[in-house]
Design a protein around this motif. Structure first.
Motif, short mmCIF file in Angstrom:
data_model
loop_
_atom_site.label_atom_id
_atom_site.label_comp_id
_atom_site.label_asym_id
_atom_site.label_seq_id
_atom_site.Cartn_x
_atom_site.Cartn_y
_atom_site.Cartn_z
N LEU A 286 43.72 -4.46 1.21
CA LEU A 286 42.89 -5.29 0.34
C LEU A 286 42.43 -4.52 -0.89
CD1 LEU A 286 40.72 -7.18 3.00
CD2 LEU A 286 42.81 -7.97 1.85
N ARG A 287 42.11 -3.26 -0.72
CA ARG A 287 41.64 -2.46 -1.85
C ARG A 287 42.78 -2.10 -2.79
NH1 ARG A 287 36.47 -0.68 -1.99
NH2 ARG A 287 35.20 -1.24 -0.18
N LEU A 288 43.95 -1.83 -2.24
CA LEU A 288 45.10 -1.55 -3.11
C LEU A 288 45.44 -2.76 -3.96
CD1 LEU A 288 47.48 0.43 -0.71
CD2 LEU A 288 46.34 1.32 -2.76
N ARG A 289 45.33 -3.95 -3.40
CA ARG A 289 45.63 -5.16 -4.15
C ARG A 289 44.58 -5.45 -5.22
NH1 ARG A 289 47.99 -9.21 0.62
NH2 ARG A 289 49.75 -7.86 1.17
N ALA A 290 43.40 -4.85 -5.05
CA ALA A 290 42.35 -4.98 -6.05
C ALA A 290 42.33 -3.78 -7.00
CB ALA A 290 41.00 -5.14 -5.37
N ASP A 291 43.41 -2.95 -6.95
CA ASP A 291 43.51 -1.73 -7.77
C ASP A 291 42.31 -0.81 -7.56
OD1 ASP A 291 45.96 -2.44 -8.96
OD2 ASP A 291 44.92 -3.72 -10.42
N ASP A 292 41.92 -0.68 -6.31
CA ASP A 292 40.79 0.16 -5.93
C ASP A 292 41.31 1.27 -5.01
OD1 ASP A 292 38.34 1.25 -5.38
OD2 ASP A 292 37.57 -0.48 -4.26
N PRO A 293 41.62 2.45 -5.54
CA PRO A 293 42.25 3.51 -4.73
C PRO A 293 41.38 3.91 -3.54
CG PRO A 293 42.37 4.03 -7.07
CD PRO A 293 41.44 2.87 -6.93
N VAL A 294 42.05 4.31 -2.46
CA VAL A 294 41.36 4.67 -1.23
C VAL A 294 41.78 6.06 -0.80
CG1 VAL A 294 41.00 4.08 1.19
CG2 VAL A 294 41.32 2.26 -0.49
N HIS A 295 40.78 6.89 -0.48
CA HIS A 295 41.04 8.24 0.05
C HIS A 295 40.98 8.17 1.58
CE1 HIS A 295 40.10 12.41 1.26
NE2 HIS A 295 40.89 12.72 0.25
N VAL A 296 41.87 8.91 2.23
CA VAL A 296 41.91 8.91 3.68
C VAL A 296 41.79 10.33 4.21
CG1 VAL A 296 44.44 8.98 3.74
CG2 VAL A 296 43.18 8.17 5.73
N THR A 297 40.97 10.48 5.25
CA THR A 297 40.91 11.71 6.03
C THR A 297 41.20 11.32 7.47
OG1 THR A 297 39.22 12.62 4.57
CG2 THR A 297 39.49 13.67 6.71
N ALA A 298 42.25 11.90 8.04
CA ALA A 298 42.69 11.46 9.35
C ALA A 298 42.91 12.64 10.28
CB ALA A 298 43.97 10.64 9.24
N SER A 299 42.53 12.46 11.56
CA SER A 299 42.86 13.42 12.61
C SER A 299 44.21 12.99 13.18
CB SER A 299 41.79 13.41 13.70
OG SER A 299 40.53 13.75 13.16
N VAL A 300 45.24 13.81 12.99
CA VAL A 300 46.60 13.39 13.31
C VAL A 300 47.36 14.48 14.05
CG1 VAL A 300 46.69 11.95 11.23
CG2 VAL A 300 47.58 14.28 11.15
N HIS A 301 48.48 14.09 14.61
CA HIS A 301 49.48 15.04 15.07
C HIS A 301 50.84 14.40 14.85
CE1 HIS A 301 50.29 12.74 18.75
NE2 HIS A 301 48.99 12.60 18.87
N PRO A 302 51.89 15.19 14.66
CA PRO A 302 53.21 14.62 14.44
C PRO A 302 53.60 13.66 15.57
CG PRO A 302 53.23 16.96 13.97
CD PRO A 302 51.91 16.67 14.60
N VAL A 303 54.27 12.59 15.21
CA VAL A 303 54.66 11.58 16.19
C VAL A 303 55.55 12.19 17.27
CG1 VAL A 303 56.08 9.52 16.49
CG2 VAL A 303 54.38 9.60 14.68
N GLN A 304 55.22 11.86 18.52
CA GLN A 304 55.98 12.28 19.70
C GLN A 304 56.08 13.80 19.81
OE1 GLN A 304 59.72 10.14 19.45
NE2 GLN A 304 58.79 8.27 20.25
N ALA A 305 55.06 14.48 19.28
CA ALA A 305 55.03 15.94 19.39
C ALA A 305 53.77 16.35 20.13
CB ALA A 305 55.07 16.59 18.01
N ASP A 306 53.91 17.29 21.04
CA ASP A 306 52.78 17.77 21.82
C ASP A 306 52.16 18.96 21.11
OD1 ASP A 306 50.94 18.17 23.78
OD2 ASP A 306 52.33 19.12 25.20
N THR A 307 51.43 18.66 20.04
CA THR A 307 50.82 19.72 19.24
C THR A 307 49.35 19.44 19.06
OG1 THR A 307 51.33 18.54 17.18
CG2 THR A 307 52.97 20.13 17.99
#
Length: 349
Positions: free
Chosen positions: A267-288
């Protein structure tokens, strides 16, 4: 309380009919010989001794067998009640434990026979939602759950709503009840999933027609509910017409489930409103170990709002520019994205 009612209450405590008669006879006499009690109750003296020993074990009487002839004395009722209360108190924790366990197991899979119970379970599940609700419901039933839906949306819950049997519904009729709402003129089953844990399926007849003999199924099953969610997004959601889309929610916001941040970023991208993301992640299908990924959301792949941009119904992806590379981030269970996110924080860029 008359003798008949008192006898019924004593029977509920586990005394047999003969034990009740014997005990009441002892109460009336205060203390009596076995022969006297036998005459009053019409049983043998030997049987009186047997019953009296049982009553003594339960704390109702005292058997004075150290004197001749043996007498049986009723204990003061206050002492009997105190003893019974103490025994019940000792049982309380064990009973509570078993009751809770039984209740939990019963909720895993319940067959619901009445419309009233369906209504109760729907409102209960929606009221307890913390992250996500998917719901299809006939238009004529919508007012009965409107308050619960509005409250869920106010709490920040992602609410995807399909209104079926919808001949003349307008966007203002569902405003505030959903994050995204769609309508379908055809009749369809009532389907509800909540937080990926709670689910309910009911034939529309069960709600619409009071004399229906149809049955609903409610369940609590983390392995099964996502299958129902996938069916909702793959089979029902695409068939319906987009009716209402809520305004983007305020940022920053933290999410544990993934479809809500994908919707908000879209919704914000369609309103030209940039969004910053901070995510806790790990590579897909990787036990890391979990790592932190930061960047700007430059695109999304989703099917929550029109136009659809995903390749298949359950694909909901953030495309993130980290400054060094562009990567894709999906939610728990992702298998085609670069990263699987456990937690997402969206903030204004």
């Amino acid at each position: 309380m008359d003798d008949s009612t008192l006898a019924d209450r004593l029977t509920q405590l586990g005394l047999s009919e003969k034990e009740v008669d014997t005990y009441l006879s002892i109460l009336r006499n205060g203390e009596a010989k076995a022969s006297e009690i036998a005459d009053n109750t019409g049983v043998s003296k030997r049987y009186v001794y047997s019953i009296s020993e049982s009553l003594e074990d339960r704390g109702f009487v005292e058997v004075n067998d150290h004197i001749v002839p043996t007498t049986i004395r009723a204990r003061p009722p206050s002492e009997v009640i105190e003893s019974l209360t103490s025994q019940l108190s000792e049982m309380e924790s064990a009973l509570d434990s078993r009751y809770s366990d039984t209740e939990r197991r019963a909720q895993q899979f319940d067959v619901i026979k009445s419309r009233v119970t369906v209504v109760k379970r729907l409102t209960e599940y929606i009221s307890n939602a913390t992250d996500e609700v998917m719901l299809s419901v006939p238009q004529q039933y919508l007012p009965e759950i409107a308050d619960e839906l509005e409250a869920a949306v106010d709490r920040g819950v992602l609410a995807l709503l399909v209104v079926s049997n919808a001949a003349d519904i307008e966007s203002e009729d569902v405003a505030g009840m959903a994050s995204v709402a769609r309508s379908w003129q055809q009749e369809m089953p009532i389907v509800l999933t909540v937080d990926g844990q709670f689910g309910l399926v009911a034939p529309a007849d069960m709600i619409i027609r009071s004399n229906s003999d149809q049955r609903a199924i409610a369940f609590v099953q983390e392995q099964l509910v996502p299958v129902l969610s996938g069916s909702f997004l793959g089979n029902y959601w695409p068939m319906a017409t987009e009716l209402y889309v809520a305004e983007p929610r305020e940022l920053p916001a933290t999410y544990r489930r993934f479809r809500q941040p994908v919707l908000q970023a879209t919704l914000r991208l369609r309103a030209d409103d940039p969004v910053h993301v901070t995510a806790s992640v790990h590579p897909v299908q990787a036990d890391t170990d979990v790592e932190t990924l930061e960047g700007t959301v430059v695109d999304t792949r989703q099917g929550l709002v029109e136009p659809q941009t995903n390749a298949y119904p359950i694909e909901h992806t953030l495309v993130v520019d980290t400054g060094e590379e562009t990567v894709t981030v999906g939610g728990p269970g992702s298998f085609i994205e670069d990263y699987e996110a456990e937690e997402i924080i969206l903030s204004e860029s």
